[in-house]
Design a protein around this motif. Sequence first.
Motif, PDB file in Angstrom:
ATOM      1  N   ALA B  55       0.829  -1.206   0.000  1.00  0.00           N
ATOM      2  CA  ALA B  55       0.000   0.000   0.000  1.00  0.00           C
ATOM      3  C   ALA B  55       0.865   1.257   0.000  1.00  0.00           C
ATOM      4  CB  ALA B  55      -0.927  -0.020   1.215  1.00  0.00           C
ATOM      5  N   VAL B  56       1.851   1.274   0.891  1.00  0.00           N
ATOM      6  CA  VAL B  56       2.679   2.477   1.004  1.00  0.00           C
ATOM      7  C   VAL B  56       3.589   2.629  -0.221  1.00  0.00           C
ATOM      8  CG1 VAL B  56       4.506   3.584   2.347  1.00  0.00           C
ATOM      9  CG2 VAL B  56       2.527   2.594   3.500  1.00  0.00           C
ATOM     10  N   ALA B  65       9.991   3.206   1.564  1.00  0.00           N
ATOM     11  CA  ALA B  65       8.864   3.618   2.398  1.00  0.00           C
ATOM     12  C   ALA B  65       7.966   2.424   2.662  1.00  0.00           C
ATOM     13  CB  ALA B  65       8.085   4.732   1.723  1.00  0.00           C
ATOM     14  N   GLY B  66       7.801   1.584   1.634  1.00  0.00           N
ATOM     15  CA  GLY B  66       6.998   0.369   1.791  1.00  0.00           C
ATOM     16  C   GLY B  66       7.573  -0.533   2.858  1.00  0.00           C
ATOM     17  N   GLU B 128       9.171   0.692  -7.985  1.00  0.00           N
ATOM     18  CA  GLU B 128       8.448   0.720  -6.724  1.00  0.00           C
ATOM     19  C   GLU B 128       8.669  -0.537  -5.890  1.00  0.00           C
ATOM     20  OE1 GLU B 128       4.638   3.378  -8.163  1.00  0.00           O
ATOM     21  OE2 GLU B 128       4.626   1.241  -8.585  1.00  0.00           O
ATOM     22  N   ARG B 129       9.517  -1.429  -6.353  1.00  0.00           N
ATOM     23  CA  ARG B 129       9.791  -2.645  -5.591  1.00  0.00           C
ATOM     24  C   ARG B 129      11.280  -2.961  -5.596  1.00  0.00           C
ATOM     25  NH1 ARG B 129       8.847  -6.883  -9.970  1.00  0.00           N
ATOM     26  NH2 ARG B 129       9.224  -8.365  -8.299  1.00  0.00           N
ATOM     27  N   PHE B 130      11.662  -3.909  -4.761  1.00  0.00           N
ATOM     28  CA  PHE B 130      13.065  -4.313  -4.691  1.00  0.00           C
ATOM     29  C   PHE B 130      13.359  -5.254  -5.851  1.00  0.00           C
ATOM     30  CE2 PHE B 130      12.130  -3.188  -0.271  1.00  0.00           C
ATOM     31  CZ  PHE B 130      13.186  -2.322  -0.017  1.00  0.00           C
ATOM     32  N   ALA B 220       9.802 -10.057   6.070  1.00  0.00           N
ATOM     33  CA  ALA B 220       9.198 -11.137   5.292  1.00  0.00           C
ATOM     34  C   ALA B 220       7.970 -10.635   4.542  1.00  0.00           C
ATOM     35  CB  ALA B 220       8.827 -12.297   6.224  1.00  0.00           C
ATOM     36  N   GLY B 221       7.178  -9.795   5.213  1.00  0.00           N
ATOM     37  CA  GLY B 221       5.982  -9.260   4.573  1.00  0.00           C
ATOM     38  C   GLY B 221       6.329  -8.417   3.356  1.00  0.00           C
ATOM     39  N   ALA B 222       7.322  -7.535   3.533  1.00  0.00           N
ATOM     40  CA  ALA B 222       7.749  -6.703   2.412  1.00  0.00           C
ATOM     41  C   ALA B 222       8.254  -7.577   1.259  1.00  0.00           C
ATOM     42  CB  ALA B 222       8.846  -5.737   2.867  1.00  0.00           C
TER      43      ALA B 222
END
Lengths: 517, 324
Positions: B55-56, B65-66, B128-130, B220-222
């Motif tokens: 979401a973030v 930030a996420g 927006e992601r790793f 883990a969630g990220a």
Amino acid sequence: MARNGGSRQPDRAAVRLRGVAKRFGAVLANDGVDLDIGRGSVHGIIGENGAGKSTLASIIYGLYAPDGGAVEIDGKAAALRSPADAIARGVGMVHQHFMLVPTFTVLENIMLGMEGGFLLGQGEADIRARLESLSRQHGLEVDPDALVDDLPVGLRQRVEILKALFRGARILILDEPTGVLTPDETDRLFTILRGIRDAGGTVVLITHKLREVMAVCGTVSVMRRGRMVGHRETAETNTAELAELMVGRKVGQAARPSGSAAGTPVLRAAGLTWRSPGGALRLGEVDLELRAGEILAVAGVSGNGQSELLDLLSGLSGVQEGRIEFAGRRIDAAHPATPAEMRALGLAHVPEDRQRRGLVLPFEARENAVLGRPQNAGPGPWTSGAAMLAHTEPLIARFDIRPPEPMLPAAGFSGGNQQKIVLAREFDSAPAVLLLGQPTRGVDIGTIETIHAQVMALKERGCAILLVSTELDEILALADRIMVINGGRVAGTVPAEGATRRQLGLMMTGAAGEAGA
Amino acid sequence: MPEVWIDILAVLDGTARLAAPLILCAMAGLVSERSGIVDIGLEGKLLAGAFAAAAVATLTGSPWAGLGASLAASVMLALVHGFACITHRGEQIVSGVAVNILALGMTVVIANALFRHGGHTPALGPGERFSPMALPLSETLREVPVLGSLYAELVSGHNLLVYAAFLSVPLVWWLLWRTRFGLRLRAAGEMPEAVDSAGVSVPALRYRGILIAGLLCGLAGAYLSIAHGAGFVREMSAGKGFLALAALIFGRWKPLPVLFACLLFGLLDTVAPRLQGVDLPLVGPVPVALVSVLPYAMTVVLLAGFFGRAIPPRALGRPFVKEH
């Protein structure tokens, strides 16, 4: 002078309490307690179970905050909010239930809370060296790398003492330290305590065993129902006076039974061998014979096979090797008997752990009084409150169970009265054989008298009794014959008449066998 | 390169990817349970972390930030668990289950409110992601036989959080077995009375334990939503928290064995779809469903005591009560 603890010079007091009070719910555990403990002394605090001794010790060690009163350590007012505060002031404590992490080594247990740096490696060499010098100084040898789980209780206690000394304790409190020790280990502990005293330390010994107070303490304070009822120099008092102070009335010295007309054998066991599921030998070829109107006591340090023996004889564990002959039945691996069958044959069992095995604590007294004997609970498969009540009320009167409330849950009775409920239930069936496990553990002196009288009365009526106890005094007071057990094997059976504590103690540790062979 | 070698590398690569969240969660559980707090809420923290991260990251466009949001969400749930179990000495299993249910419901409700997308978050773009990182020299070394391809294909080319997962194992080991904090934490899980009597606060230790657990679950969630995946899907944790708990028990609460248990479960998860429709000699078609059940079945068999005993920390699940 000696009769008044408050008259000592203030600079000589290591611990000084004034008006200390502590309440747990409705119970006033400590009620305006005054106490002075001289520096460089071994001071005993005695009292019955529930007299408030342990609470008092916990207050001095900062585990409980008192509700009122003042605590002074070494002449300075001390507001102890946690054990850390007490440790900082030089107070150390050896708890009745050891505060050791079983899966840690001796060294790890000792350094816990005193690690000497964020990384364990930083302080280890230093801690090891200090530990070694402390061990040598006080004669407390123990392998620092041994796992606590693998150590016998005597050594675990040494670790506890070392832990306290390592934290710089100058005032060492020991709460019922001898309950788990053999007489020999007890003597060694006392030597260590005297050594600590001679080195300028102060020892506070909390116990209910008067003989120990007389043996090692210079001064003694007596507690009863949360109050201090007397301070004495041990040189100027005796066990009879202390017992009277503890109980608040004269205590009759139990007369030793004058021999016994050994009756006919009622229960025989031969070659009983039992291994735990893990394969460890817990009982090795135990032979015994219980005779009508006789008490056979099993003496030994707890954990040497007594519990397994009780479980086998009562039918709770299946016989693996050997056999039991009882009431015309032969019980062995091929012919097992359940506890219900054993009961039907005329066996009664007072388990060692009354709270877990003897009672259902949330159940009412009347329900507990009929457990295992459904015929007393009501007609056929039904239970009837009235029937249970009718069964329980005479028992309450006969065994003086207090409070006399058959509808009170068992958990609401004191330890001694809980035990009386179990005894009443088992004695009432007029058993041919009674297995009696630790009948007076954690029971106050007044109640011990009642229980012992009931046991003797049952014996007079011709019941064969097997008594398992870790209290040698109890065994010597009740038994006709004494079977000493060590490592699951019978170290010897001797007549109680003429048996001495020392002789039994040596047999319990296995030393007699080596010396006598 | 031989065909088989490429297959093996692909399977191991997949194992690492699927095991990464298990490892992080299992290490979280290890720290928490070694302090004496049962952590059945791993699943909930994982799920909440995954949603917060996605979401973030969607709203800000920044994976960092996420990640921060994921850590915060997971730590918040950990604190709820701690408040119930440590401060108020509640039943730890019940509290953990409550955390799981809370996460399950809240993530979907908030996702619907924010994005109106059926409980999902919009797909994330590459920035927006790793993303996978090529380690230095991986291209140069690729031609070196065996080791080169191993390095280039297996070791290199994962995203940051996979490396974090594998790094968490020695870190947790070091923290618990080489530091003062670890000694006290483990003592709190075995014999809290000893810790208290040594003048150290048991609640403070346990709070720190579950805080670390919260952070690890957040990672883990990220990983699930903004590294391995590209957005949050409802119920995307899909039992991984429970699988991590099984790995924790299977590995007997010890970091290295727990790591191997996670890798084993990850391996089974990787090969299961590949075995779809494959005929084994004598056996016939491989029952894929059975392979997926294996981790749980093995844990049950272990708990039944078939290969030795799994002895949990002695004070696990027991609230610490000072006055008895």
